[in-house]
Design a protein around this motif. Structure first.
Motif, mmCIF file in Angstrom:
data_model
loop_
_atom_site.group_PDB
_atom_site.id
_atom_site.type_symbol
_atom_site.label_atom_id
_atom_site.label_comp_id
_atom_site.label_asym_id
_atom_site.label_seq_id
_atom_site.Cartn_x
_atom_site.Cartn_y
_atom_site.Cartn_z
ATOM 1 N N ARG A 1 0.509 -6.085 -4.543
ATOM 2 C CA ARG A 1 1.390 -5.844 -3.398
ATOM 3 C C ARG A 1 0.620 -5.882 -2.080
ATOM 4 N N LEU A 2 -0.588 -5.323 -2.086
ATOM 5 C CA LEU A 2 -1.395 -5.342 -0.870
ATOM 6 C C LEU A 2 -1.736 -6.775 -0.467
ATOM 7 N N ASN B 1 -3.754 -7.270 11.363
ATOM 8 C CA ASN B 1 -3.931 -6.687 12.695
ATOM 9 C C ASN B 1 -5.375 -6.803 13.193
ATOM 10 N N GLY B 2 -6.025 -7.922 12.863
ATOM 11 C CA GLY B 2 -7.394 -8.124 13.314
ATOM 12 C C GLY B 2 -8.439 -7.372 12.531
ATOM 13 N N VAL B 3 -8.026 -6.692 11.467
ATOM 14 C CA VAL B 3 -8.959 -5.978 10.596
ATOM 15 C C VAL B 3 -9.089 -6.765 9.291
ATOM 16 N N PHE B 4 -10.323 -6.989 8.859
ATOM 17 C CA PHE B 4 -10.590 -7.767 7.653
ATOM 18 C C PHE B 4 -10.857 -6.794 6.506
ATOM 19 N N VAL B 5 -9.960 -6.812 5.525
ATOM 20 C CA VAL B 5 -9.998 -5.835 4.443
ATOM 21 C C VAL B 5 -10.392 -6.520 3.138
ATOM 22 N N ASN B 6 -11.446 -6.027 2.518
ATOM 23 C CA ASN B 6 -11.832 -6.457 1.176
ATOM 24 C C ASN B 6 -11.382 -5.374 0.198
ATOM 25 N N VAL B 7 -10.362 -5.703 -0.594
ATOM 26 C CA VAL B 7 -9.813 -4.756 -1.562
ATOM 27 C C VAL B 7 -10.354 -5.113 -2.945
ATOM 28 N N GLY C 1 7.426 -2.346 -2.825
ATOM 29 C CA GLY C 1 6.515 -2.370 -1.686
ATOM 30 C C GLY C 1 6.463 -1.103 -0.870
ATOM 31 N N VAL C 2 7.104 -0.023 -1.313
ATOM 32 C CA VAL C 2 7.061 1.231 -0.563
ATOM 33 C C VAL C 2 5.619 1.750 -0.520
ATOM 34 N N GLY C 3 5.184 2.110 0.657
ATOM 35 C CA GLY C 3 3.853 2.687 0.829
ATOM 36 C C GLY C 3 2.760 1.685 1.122
ATOM 37 N N VAL C 4 3.041 0.382 0.958
ATOM 38 C CA VAL C 4 2.002 -0.631 1.178
ATOM 39 C C VAL C 4 1.546 -0.634 2.635
ATOM 40 N N ASP C 5 2.500 -0.626 3.572
ATOM 41 C CA ASP C 5 2.129 -0.587 4.989
ATOM 42 C C ASP C 5 1.379 0.696 5.322
ATOM 43 N N ASP C 6 1.769 1.804 4.687
ATOM 44 C CA ASP C 6 1.085 3.072 4.932
ATOM 45 C C ASP C 6 -0.358 3.014 4.436
ATOM 46 N N VAL C 7 -0.567 2.360 3.284
ATOM 47 C CA VAL C 7 -1.927 2.213 2.764
ATOM 48 C C VAL C 7 -2.770 1.396 3.741
ATOM 49 N N PHE C 8 -2.207 0.306 4.252
ATOM 50 C CA PHE C 8 -2.949 -0.509 5.209
ATOM 51 C C PHE C 8 -3.236 0.269 6.493
ATOM 52 N N ASP C 9 -2.262 1.056 6.945
ATOM 53 C CA ASP C 9 -2.504 1.876 8.142
ATOM 54 C C ASP C 9 -3.690 2.810 7.929
#
Length: 704
Positions: A38-39, A67-73, A256-264
């Motif tokens: 989902r992320l 948002n300009g942040v590069f995330v390695n999950v 997808g609930v919580g996915v945006d919150d995790v990214f925040d």
């Protein structure tokens, strides 16, 4: 890893401050892989998450931008047999997101992993899943996390509707993210929702300010002043970075609930690599390397976190860059010195240094895809292709300033499995395939036992064994079969015996003649072999006395009764006869060997078995079961002491190796997953007579 499905080159971060490296950890079935999917889907246009998910067996990585942040999950397996993949993920990441099922709660492996992160000082957060389960309850899960982890506070609260999660209440922002429509929307809370937010918001803000140690803001807050949201968010990152405050977020991957919150949280709460701890760095000879910081312009220091073989691009290495910048075609120094840190040599992992390697193409991983990448700066994670000489845990550095990164804590493989090739064709390919797998998987140990003549894979557990055998079959096209593991036994004499060896042969020309009378006596364990000459009167000529010793040594090495080396004996040459023409060096060697075979029978010789010192760490509630199990394994318990962790006990015991072949599996069962152990060889001791006969008969049939 499949061939890149999306050939578009990804943007690269220009500063380590833009990077976040996060690892998902938790037990099997908690929903890590579903959340991982989902992320990724939330940041890649046109990508849809998979509808079904199998349990992960290996570390997966997705490099995304938001948002300009590069995330390695990094997604890790939950099965305890693959803890090595979890450790690799922890090394690559700067923060950990523990995925906890609201239905199943916390298992002991998760608790132990949390404590391991605590020792490392790694920032952590908790994502709660399976809230739609019959026994799923967010409030009780948060309470459990607070009892186990410490200051764990929810940043959001789930909104339930129709037996599912339909949104979240953001406690800091006082907003609702509503998922009841086709697309999620952010709205103001209604009266009921506002009441729920107000009930929990105070405790959250107080914890954030307190753990961030922002005393001036705390005074203002306690004085009743309305605190600016951005000030609290700034303190949130500080509080998380202390590794004493742990945000909790509700999630529901299916919608997808919580996915945006995790990214925040990842973007605004988790630290960048700039503030993260860098492992110890030395020169390849163990000297001080100097200061290392997360600086793209610094000396290159990077570590190979995982190595795999891709059918299209060959060797692929997942690399975490700690300092400097990794560029395609750059020459690099490769260092691997596992033995330097393990304290012993590891078969298949010899120390190596090379200046002949060059960086291949760089890629950003997207789980099952690869996208071209131009550079990997300090703090970033990248896939590097075509560096053929690297292994997992190797260090990549500049040729002008070679470095060696201290490897992460490697779990010891304790489950031995003997294998053999199914056919002659497979046998020819087996050695090369095993060397490839060993280079990739540092949690597997390869042993070629010179005494039992078996190829032994030491693995973390049965699932790990299945994976290794599947890799041999599917990737290297080598079929193997598992066979009974043989124990390296010894023979010894249990009482003194005198016997005569006589070789008299005449076959035309020179014959063979030698007679020697010897006495065989047992010695103390560990004494080895002694030879004593008590011949008088020249009964055995002086030039043939070394021949008797040589023949005796050779026979003892081959075994005198069941084919195992015979140890801890004294052989005394008492008397003998020789012939002026027919006696020879070989004749007296043969006579001495014959004498030892004549002396050996079940009344004079016993089998010795190897004994290991075993230190078992187990939760107190399972201690009784573990002690009872040890008695059933002929173990001798020498004592117990409190473990380093509260509620755990360490048991010190000695157990025959013969009884330990399945102990990693059985200990996991009797201790309900709380037990771990280490083993070290200490000595050989007598094996019970009945068991000796069974083992000797079994091994004799196999040898025949």
């Amino acid at each position: 890893m499949n061939r890149a499905a999306d050939a578009r080159e990804v943007r690269d971060p220009v500063s380590p401050d833009q990077i976040r490296n996060v690892v998902l950890v938790g037990p099997t079935g908690a929903g890590k892989t579903a959340l991982f999917d989902r992320l990724v889907a939330a940041t890649v246009p046109g990508r849809r998450p998979r509808e079904t998910h199998e349990s992960s067996l290996a570390l997966s990585v997705a490099s995304v931008e938001r948002n300009g942040v590069f995330v390695n999950v990094l997604d890790t397996p939950g099965h305890p047999d693959f803890v090595g993949e979890v450790r690799a993920g922890l090394r690559a990441a700067d923060a950990a997101l523990f995925v906890v099922s609201a239905v199943d709660g916390l298992d002991e492996a998760t608790r132990l992993l949390w404590r391991e992160c605590e020792v490392l000082g790694m920032p952590r957060a908790v994502a709660v899943t399976r809230l739609d389960g019959a026994r799923g309850d967010f409030a009780s899960t948060v309470a459990m996390c607070q009892r186990t982890f410490g200051d764990a506070q929810p940043l959001q609260v789930p909104v339930m509707g129709g037996g599912s999660v339909v949104g979240t209440l953001n406690l800091l922002r006082r907003t609702v993210r509503d998922h009841t429509g086709e697309e999620p929307v952010q709205r103001d809370p209604d009266a009921t929702e506002a009441g729920l937010i107000d009930d929990q918001r105070g405790a959250l803000i107080e914890s954030v300010i307190e753990e961030s140690e922002d005393e001036s803001l705390l005074e203002r807050y306690l004085g009743g002043e309305e605190i600016d949201l951005e000030a609290v968010v700034a303190d949130l990152r500080t509080a998380v970075a202390t590794a004493r405050f742990f945000p909790v977020l509700p999630t529901h991957a299916p919608n997808g609930v919580g996915v945006d919150d995790v990214f925040d949280l990842i973007e605004r709460g988790f630290p960048s690599p700039v503030t993260s701890r860098i492992p110890a760095v030395y020169t390849p000879v163990g000297a001080d390397f100097g200061s290392v910081t997360c600086d793209p312009d610094g000396p290159l220091v990077a570590e190979v976190v995982r190595t795999t073989t891709d059918p299209y691009v060959g060797r692929l290495s997942l690399v975490r860059v700690f300092s400097g910048t990794l560029r395609p075609d750059d020459p690099v120094h490769v260092s691997g010195h596992l033995s330097q840190f393990a304290g012993r040599s590891l078969e298949g992992h010899g120390d190596h240094d090379s200046d002949d390697e060059r960086v291949g193409p760089l890629s950003a991983s997207l789980g099952d895809e690869m996208r071209p990448k131009s550079v990997a700066i300090a703090g970033d994670i990248a896939l590097v292709a075509k560096i053929s000489g690297v292994e997992t845990s190797d260090t990549l550095s500049g040729k002008d300033k070679p470095a060696l990164v201290e490897p992460w804590v490697l779990p010891e493989p304790l489950l031995p499995v003997a294998i053999h090739a199914k056919s002659k064709g497979d046998e020819d390919k087996l050695g090369t395939a095993l060397q490839r797998i060993v280079a990739e998987d540092v949690t597997m140990r390869l042993e070629h036992n010179p005494e039992t003549h078996q190829v032994v894979l030491w693995a973390m557990g049965p699932a790990h064994v299945d994976q290794l055998i599947s890799a041999l079959r599917d990737r290297f096209h080598v079929e193997v079969e598992v066979e009974q593991l043989r124990t390296s036994l010894r023979e010894t004499f249990t009482r003194s015996v005198e016997v005569q060896g006589r070789l008299v042969k005449q076959s035309g020309g020179h014959g063979q003649y030698a007679v020697c009378k010897i006495q065989v006596e047992p010695l103390e364990r560990g004494s080895g072999f002694e030879f004593v000459d008590k011949v008088v009167g020249g009964a055995v000529p002086r030039q043939f006395i070394p021949s008797v010793e040589k023949g005796a040594r050779a026979q003892l090495e081959r075994g005198v009764l069941a084919g195992y080396p015979c140890v801890d004996v004294r052989v005394t040459l008492l008397d003998g006869k020789a012939h002026s023409v027919d006696s020879s060096d070989m004749a007296f060697q043969t006579a001495a060997a014959q004498a030892l075979r004549e002396a050996a029978n079940e009344s004079t010789v016993s089998l010795l078995e190897p004994i290991d010192a075993v230190d078992i760490t187990v939760a107190d509630e399972a201690l009784g079961s573990v002690l009872a199990d040890l008695r059933g394994r002929r173990g001798q318990v020498h004592g117990t002491e409190p473990g380093e962790l509260a509620g755990y006990t360490v048991v010190h015991a000695e157990v025959p190796q013969y009884e330990l072949s399945r102990y990693p599996i059985d200990l996991r069962s009797v201790s309900h997953g709380t037990g771990t152990f280490t083993r070290t060889f200490v000595r050989y001791d007598y094996m019970p007579a009945q068991l000796s006969r069974e083992v000797a008969a079994r091994d004799g049939e196999r040898s025949a």
